[in-house]
Design a protein around this motif. Structure first.
Motif, PDB file in Angstrom:
ATOM      1  N   ALA A 152     -34.751  30.936   8.620  1.00 60.57           N
ATOM      2  CA  ALA A 152     -35.774  29.945   8.246  1.00 60.57           C
ATOM      3  C   ALA A 152     -36.562  30.416   7.029  1.00 60.57           C
ATOM      4  N   ASN A 181     -39.373  24.129  13.791  1.00 55.56           N
ATOM      5  CA  ASN A 181     -38.161  23.300  13.812  1.00 55.56           C
ATOM      6  C   ASN A 181     -37.027  23.953  13.035  1.00 55.56           C
ATOM      7  N   ALA A 182     -37.350  24.628  11.924  1.00 59.26           N
ATOM      8  CA  ALA A 182     -36.330  25.341  11.156  1.00 59.26           C
ATOM      9  C   ALA A 182     -35.775  26.503  11.969  1.00 59.26           C
ATOM     10  N   ARG A 226     -35.727  26.657  15.301  1.00 58.18           N
ATOM     11  CA  ARG A 226     -34.944  26.036  16.376  1.00 58.18           C
ATOM     12  C   ARG A 226     -33.563  25.619  15.862  1.00 58.18           C
ATOM     13  N   LEU A 227     -33.524  25.011  14.672  1.00 61.38           N
ATOM     14  CA  LEU A 227     -32.253  24.589  14.077  1.00 61.38           C
ATOM     15  C   LEU A 227     -31.341  25.790  13.843  1.00 61.38           C
ATOM     16  N   GLU A 239     -29.916  26.982  17.140  1.00 63.80           N
ATOM     17  CA  GLU A 239     -28.849  26.088  17.625  1.00 63.80           C
ATOM     18  C   GLU A 239     -27.573  26.254  16.814  1.00 63.80           C
ATOM     19  N   GLN A 240     -27.698  26.392  15.501  1.00 64.49           N
ATOM     20  CA  GLN A 240     -26.517  26.581  14.662  1.00 64.49           C
ATOM     21  C   GLN A 240     -25.811  27.889  15.001  1.00 64.49           C
TER      22      GLN A 240
END
Length: 172
Positions: free
Chosen positions: A100, A109-110, A112-113, A116-117
């Motif tokens: 991030a 959110n960055a 979290r993304l 997940e990635q």
């Protein structure tokens, strides 16, 4: 049933005062004191959460700093990062925060993304949060190891026979 009051003095200076009560079990509270206590406890909890995060995830202070510079709400950000920490663990959160920050987006959110990635790239199932009791959480406190260089000084200046004698507790 109340009388005039009670004073707590330091010499001639009044430190505190409150109404006196003869009622059994009556709790006498000063609203201004309660408000200050609530504020202090809230701030202490915030610092405790931030300390826990920064001790276990070294990249988190930089993310928090950059988020603050952009006007982010640090309390909410800290809570969201701790929730991710509980689900994914410190190592994964560290890697996601670094991603991030590389992207220039200090936002949960960055993070979290990125988490997940990384999870999808390894074809892992979504992590489940495991609720722990406060007692279990207290036992899982990070411990920073200290350097062992100081112990080397204990041996300096001795020859090997001194060291062997000290270890065995008797002469050889």
């Amino acid at each position: 049933m109340r009388s005039a009051g009670r004073l707590l003095l330091d010499g001639v200076a009044v430190i505190a005062s409150h109404p006196r009560s003869y009622d059994r079990g009556a709790q006498i509270e000063e609203p201004a004191h309660l408000e200050r206590l609530v504020t202090e406890k809230r701030e202490a909890r915030q610092h405790r959460d931030t300390d826990r995060l920064t001790k276990t995830v070294p990249a988190s202070p930089l993310l928090l700093t950059q988020a603050a510079e952009r006007g982010g709400r640090l309390g909410a950000l800290t809570r969201e990062l701790l929730a991710l920490w509980e689900r994914y663990g410190a190592d994964e959160l560290q890697a996601a925060i670094e991603i991030a920050l590389e992207r220039g987006v200090p936002h949960p959110n960055a993070v979290r993304l990125a988490l997940e990635q990384r999870r999808e790239a390894r074809q892992l199932p979504p992590p489940l949060a495991v609720p722990l009791s406060p007692a279990a959480q207290q036992r899982d406190v990070p411990v920073r190891p200290h350097g062992l260089d100081g112990y080397d000084q204990l041996v300096d200046g001795r020859d090997s026979s001194d060291v062997l004698q000290g270890e065995g507790g008797h002469d050889r």
